[in-house]
Design an enzyme around this catalytic site. Sequence first.
Site, PDB file in Angstrom:
ATOM      1  N   SER A  37       1.021  -1.229   0.005  1.00 43.13           N
ATOM      2  CA  SER A  37       0.195   0.107   0.168  1.00 43.13           C
ATOM      3  C   SER A  37       0.785   1.215   0.024  1.00 43.13           C
ATOM      4  CB  SER A  37      -0.880   0.178   1.170  1.00 43.13           C
ATOM      5  OG  SER A  37      -1.860  -1.171   1.181  1.00 43.13           O
ATOM      6  N   GLU A  58       4.126  -1.395  15.292  1.00 40.33           N
ATOM      7  CA  GLU A  58       4.658  -0.021  15.039  1.00 40.33           C
ATOM      8  C   GLU A  58       5.645   0.513  16.026  1.00 40.33           C
ATOM      9  OE1 GLU A  58       1.370  -1.192  14.776  1.00 40.33           O
ATOM     10  OE2 GLU A  58       1.200  -0.956  12.623  1.00 40.33           O
ATOM     11  N   PHE A  83      -1.059   4.640  11.629  1.00 42.17           N
ATOM     12  CA  PHE A  83      -0.094   3.685  12.254  1.00 42.17           C
ATOM     13  C   PHE A  83       1.423   4.126  12.510  1.00 42.17           C
ATOM     14  CE2 PHE A  83      -3.380   0.856   9.863  1.00 42.17           C
ATOM     15  CZ  PHE A  83      -4.124   0.778  10.914  1.00 42.17           C
ATOM     16  N   HIS A 109      -1.947   7.384   3.226  1.00 44.35           N
ATOM     17  CA  HIS A 109      -3.464   7.072   3.498  1.00 44.35           C
ATOM     18  C   HIS A 109      -3.843   8.053   4.457  1.00 44.35           C
ATOM     19  CE1 HIS A 109      -2.314   3.436   1.225  1.00 44.35           C
ATOM     20  NE2 HIS A 109      -3.596   3.243   1.143  1.00 44.35           N
ATOM     21  N   ASP A 117     -12.309   2.553   4.241  1.00 45.54           N
ATOM     22  CA  ASP A 117     -11.745   2.287   5.353  1.00 45.54           C
ATOM     23  C   ASP A 117     -12.489   2.511   6.675  1.00 45.54           C
ATOM     24  OD1 ASP A 117     -10.366  -0.105   4.432  1.00 45.54           O
ATOM     25  OD2 ASP A 117      -8.353   0.837   4.514  1.00 45.54           O
ATOM     26  N   ARG A 167      -3.861   8.430  -0.199  1.00 48.86           N
ATOM     27  CA  ARG A 167      -4.082   7.260  -0.780  1.00 48.86           C
ATOM     28  C   ARG A 167      -4.342   7.500  -2.301  1.00 48.86           C
ATOM     29  NH1 ARG A 167      -9.950   5.009  -0.722  1.00 48.86           N
ATOM     30  NH2 ARG A 167      -9.781   3.212  -2.503  1.00 48.86           N
TER      31      ARG A 167
HETATM   32  C1  LIG Z   1      -2.133  -1.439  14.142  1.00 51.70           C
HETATM   33  C2  LIG Z   1      -2.533  -1.662  12.999  1.00 51.70           C
HETATM   34  N1  LIG Z   1      -1.416  -2.056  12.025  1.00 51.70           N
HETATM   35  C3  LIG Z   1      -1.697  -2.100  10.697  1.00 51.70           C
HETATM   36  C4  LIG Z   1      -2.861  -2.196  10.280  1.00 51.70           C
HETATM   37  C5  LIG Z   1      -3.122  -2.551   8.790  1.00 51.70           C
HETATM   38  N2  LIG Z   1      -3.481  -4.222   8.461  1.00 51.70           N
HETATM   39  C6  LIG Z   1      -4.630  -4.447   8.407  1.00 51.70           C
HETATM   40  S1  LIG Z   1      -5.227  -5.986   8.172  1.00 51.70           S
HETATM   41  C7  LIG Z   1      -3.293  -6.263   8.390  1.00 51.70           C
HETATM   42  C8  LIG Z   1      -2.686  -7.827   8.477  1.00 51.70           C
HETATM   43  C9  LIG Z   1      -3.687  -8.577   9.525  1.00 51.70           C
HETATM   44  O1  LIG Z   1      -3.385  -9.928   9.369  1.00 51.70           O
HETATM   45  P1  LIG Z   1      -3.982 -10.732  10.234  1.00 51.70           P
HETATM   46  O2  LIG Z   1      -4.137 -10.603  11.605  1.00 51.70           O
HETATM   47  O3  LIG Z   1      -3.403 -12.424  10.050  1.00 51.70           O
HETATM   48  O4  LIG Z   1      -5.636 -10.935   9.529  1.00 51.70           O
HETATM   49  P2  LIG Z   1      -6.378 -11.946   8.754  1.00 51.70           P
HETATM   50  O5  LIG Z   1      -5.407 -12.904   8.006  1.00 51.70           O
HETATM   51  O6  LIG Z   1      -7.328 -12.735   9.579  1.00 51.70           O
HETATM   52  O7  LIG Z   1      -7.212 -11.265   7.679  1.00 51.70           O
HETATM   53  C10 LIG Z   1      -2.567  -5.384   8.580  1.00 51.70           C
HETATM   54  C11 LIG Z   1      -1.447  -5.386   8.797  1.00 51.70           C
HETATM   55  C12 LIG Z   1      -3.963  -2.271  11.112  1.00 51.70           C
HETATM   56  N3  LIG Z   1      -5.159  -2.431  10.793  1.00 51.70           N
HETATM   57  N4  LIG Z   1      -3.635  -1.945  12.618  1.00 51.70           N
END
Ligand SMILES: Cc1ncc(C[n+]2csc(CCOP(=O)(O)OP(=O)(O)O)c2C)c(N)n1
Lengths: 315, 315, 328, 328
Positions: A37, A58, A83, A109, A117, A167
Amino acid sequence: MVTRAAAVTREVFGQTLLALGKENPDIVAVGGDLNVSTFAYLFGREFPARFFDLGPAEQNMMSIAAGLAFSGKIPFANTFAVFGTGRPYDQIRVGIAQTGANVKIIGSHSGITVGEDGVSAQAIEDIALMCALPGFHVIVPSDGPETAQAVRVAAKERGPFYLRLSRLATPVLHADGSSFRLGRAEVMRQGLDLTLIACGIMVAAALEAAETLARTGVQARVLNVATLQPLDREAILQAARETGAIVTAEEHYINGGLGSMVASVVAQGYPAPVEMVALHRYAESGAPAQLLAKYGLTAADVERAARRVMTRKGK
Amino acid sequence: MVTRAAAVTREVFGQTLLALGKENPDIVAVGGDLNVSTFAYLFGREFPARFFDLGPAEQNMMSIAAGLAFSGKIPFANTFAVFGTGRPYDQIRVGIAQTGANVKIIGSHSGITVGEDGVSAQAIEDIALMCALPGFHVIVPSDGPETAQAVRVAAKERGPFYLRLSRLATPVLHADGSSFRLGRAEVMRQGLDLTLIACGIMVAAALEAAETLARTGVQARVLNVATLQPLDREAILQAARETGAIVTAEEHYINGGLGSMVASVVAQGYPAPVEMVALHRYAESGAPAQLLAKYGLTAADVERAARRVMTRKGK
Amino acid sequence: MVSVTSDARGAQRSPSPVKASSHGTPTTPSPNYRQLREIARAVRRDILLSITEAGSGHPGGSLSEADILVALYWCVLRHDPRNPAWGDRDRLILSKGHACPGLYTVLAHRGYFPKADLSTFRKLGSHLQGHAKMGTPGVEMSSGSLGQGLSFGVGVALAGRLDGRSYRTYVLLGDGECDEGQVWEAAMSAAHYKVDTLTAIVDRNRIQNDRFTREVMELEPLDAKWRAFGWRVLEIDGHSFPALLRALRQAQETEGQPTVIIARTTKGKGVSFMENNPAFHGRAPTKEQLAQALGEVGFSRAEASAAMKELGFPEAKIAEWTGLMPEG
Amino acid sequence: MVSVTSDARGAQRSPSPVKASSHGTPTTPSPNYRQLREIARAVRRDILLSITEAGSGHPGGSLSEADILVALYWCVLRHDPRNPAWGDRDRLILSKGHACPGLYTVLAHRGYFPKADLSTFRKLGSHLQGHAKMGTPGVEMSSGSLGQGLSFGVGVALAGRLDGRSYRTYVLLGDGECDEGQVWEAAMSAAHYKVDTLTAIVDRNRIQNDRFTREVMELEPLDAKWRAFGWRVLEIDGHSFPALLRALRQAQETEGQPTVIIARTTKGKGVSFMENNPAFHGRAPTKEQLAQALGEVGFSRAEASAAMKELGFPEAKIAEWTGLMPEG
Ligand SMILES: Cc1ncc(C[n+]2csc(CCOP(=O)(O)OP(=O)(O)O)c2C)c(N)n1
Ligand SMILES: Cc1ncc(C[n+]2csc(CCOP(=O)(O)OP(=O)(O)O)c2C)c(N)n1
Ligand SMILES: [Mg+2]
Ligand SMILES: [Mg+2]
């Protein structure tokens, strides 16, 4: 000055980082599982050894960046604006701001144009947060070319930088390689009736509003304040003196952002009426254009603010 | 109005919380291994089952507070101001501000008067951070009695509150049980030549400066703005209109705090010259009084700012 | 691994400790265990003096970490007090920054800056800030906010790997500090990136700010936690120099994963009324308490006077404070 | 433990699943396994429809969690869709808030709000925000920022204990989410406070945002991590209803410590080109891809049309999208 071309500032960042990586082996990157992204993956693909994905962690990312910086590296820490600012704020404050670490934070973003979102992802307070850190350079580029230059300046100048990116594609307002000077506001359009002071995506809106105003005989100066800290006080005071009325426009909460910093400058230097175009509450999910309209961040909103401030100007 | 008596606002918080705990069984507390320093231990000692120490793990503390709040509790989350704002900022933002959670955050040891612990412990950006959260009540009491009332108001009113408290004893400016009204500035002294607008420990400094000014025939109004958000815009505009010159004074970085919010109000409502007494950089370790002097937060600094703004007023 | 030459550039790691002076930069390399204990005693003395003079500060965790820091700075780290910025130096990162009196004292004893600076601790204008801050010679990281040091250390170690440098990175953590989630983020990432030049040392003194760790937040099984996060775990007596040096050597020899040394210590070590007493986490002793403490650490009036002189105390204060000590 | 009465006030937990309708609030309690699989299939269908209509969103993690949520909402939770604020309800907290299409669909199927709302997902004015937000009936926590849900759940569970309520608190986490240190802060505190009414479920689909978890940040040994943090650990096939219901029952019976269920799942489960494909973590299918996906999940054109109608799609779009599906 507004062309039909558009560029995605976060993509420009990724490409510029890749280019810088080729020029300077000390440039490294840390990421938070959002490297596609942020387009930092372009750098990571070319320089896998100089790229550290820390996952969504982070705090760790920012303190690692500080450690890299004090070992001679120039780390670009990249993630979404929310983040990369609020989540690891204390790490930034103690480890980067208070030490003057040579860390470059890229927050993509930002603002409500992150859109669908929803609120958790919409950074509307990051300018306030980062400008509350003494010595932190805070840059909100208005378009692709300015982003490219800001990324280069951040890499070159020592010390902490925050770059706020978007974004969506934004109109190209600058010629390539032109214009960005750290700490200096840029006059995008001359005028003596009032000044529209904007940053980021609101610069294009301000230019559009200025054109509309011109059609009714009102000549608005447009000031692009890409560097929020350190602020170009002189350009703002000059605007207050020469045009006597100011409108600020930003994709940010009303507190702690461009508007309040401009108000501080004029109140301390040359009192003048100011109207602010900014957010007054959290937004919601929706298409970016719909959100800009609903929450009052369009060219029409800038124009309306301009008319309000003009009626105040006389008094 | 300034008496010789002094009280430590964080201690007043602890005692008030204890009293509230007896009155309302829904009041609970979460802490971050600093409960002696914040005086929350008084509550914990009396109500061990309603007190959860989470250790230094402030993110967890804030999200747990949110969970407690949405299960009918009124949690007081207490720690040093730095650890209760910047460290868990994203948890506060998403979990408390964006949801309007009924959480009360108590940040003790704010500002540079934390003294010898040095910069990492000195919260000089917390007002900016918390006022960047739409809907968050941000309160900076000026003394013990006002703190007691603010704690009670926070417990009673629904929604998120941040209370900024100090390490040291501060002069008692109010009678017990008097004065604090949420969202309302308080005129501590009448005057028509200029207005000194202050919060927290700087209210006493403003009153002292006003007395000195009075000896040279300058009558300063003194406004105690204990509620930083929502701000009492009307009182500020009235000050601008009636006195035509304003000095703001706060134990906070120059950006995003009281000064910039007052400047925003006047620039938008009634332009008037403003001078700001605030911090311009990080401080250091030292005795609080030494730091206040070195970094320009004394009554004499307020007085000097008053003289500056008076020379500007005419123009 | 043990090296105490003052010119670290030519430093070789030699396997056994020999001898050193307890004052300033050692003139002879490799102190033996008895000498290390002497050094640590002097370090404890100056920790107490500087905190008492400051009137605030954190004695408990400074005393518990003292032996760890002495082992590192006299026997393990390749470093050069005359050139703190030497690129190949080993790094010691104090994550539990409130315990900086321990670090400051060790740095002063190794010659990074004059011992007299120790009496300026926490005072306006001093470079010895209330929590360690970069800028002070030998201080590798700004601290005071718990939980950030291990991450910083990961960054330092990763940079060293990128540059092909052989330095090692040590991070000293508090046990209460391990409540911070960032410590576990850092732990996970260090294992993921196989940062085997990184050694964490947990000062396991079983007390945090307000109370015992088991009361505030249970950490056990702490070894299992680190192991599950991909670390080699060594658990030792953190006041035993043989144990410390052995563990630090084992850490150096570990390949493919980072090592954590869980050093069992006593908070307030060496001073009866501070030992295992949460009240002295963050409170300075009174001058009467100081006098008793100095005696317990094993100093006579004359020795205490000499030390205070070296730390730059004025004569009157020396007389007053040492006068409170028991005779002899 | 298994209960699907629509009036949760009188709900009893019964040991074996019986039967329920796959549409709306079940009219008969306790679906059997085959019926649960049918429900899950319908849930997957509507997840795909709502994300495609939104044009953005997170299909991968919504599809991987679907069976877990179906097991919870049809067989485990004591809840009352007509009274989402019921004080004694069991709570399901979705910490991985990006996977809200899974939650929204399940809530709609249980009757918390009209199914037609699902086609408003992510649109201006809809209560179905891009990341779950309180205010939507049945949504217990605002999310979108990873790592906060388990802490929130600890708070909810602690409040229940204070009030003498018997509700249980479930928190659904992503595996990538476990990179966040706050998860471990929460884990440590839940064990410290012996919050045995709390169950965490990790959707172990081995993929996070950009890539596989082992590439971005190695989590293994994940079971050892939770165990070392004081939790009972159950590791199961997260797409097996018998395994899910057994584990959820075991969690209920655990005393003195919280339980985590590591549910091994397949990201994108049910759709060949989404399965184990990081690209579909956060990308909506095209309408052509949707058509293929609906077929793979086992729906005919007619069934898809009926479902789209129920979700409030306009006729033209129904014709267009289902027209892209294979015949029959
Ligand atoms: C604090 C934070 N950092 C980064 C993100 C961006 N982000 C959204 S989903 C994701 C990956 C999550 O992976 P997982 O927990 O394995 O989710 P799943 O595979 O169940 O969809 C990230 C890094 C976020 N939402 N919140
Ligand atoms: C982020 C953060 N939260 C809280 C504090 C306040 N604090 C200072 S020291 C301390 C306790 C630390 O305990 P431990 O790590 O065991 O230190 P030691 O016993 O070695 O002195 C706390 C909570 C802090 N400095 N930083
Ligand atoms: Mg400890
Ligand atoms: Mg996953």
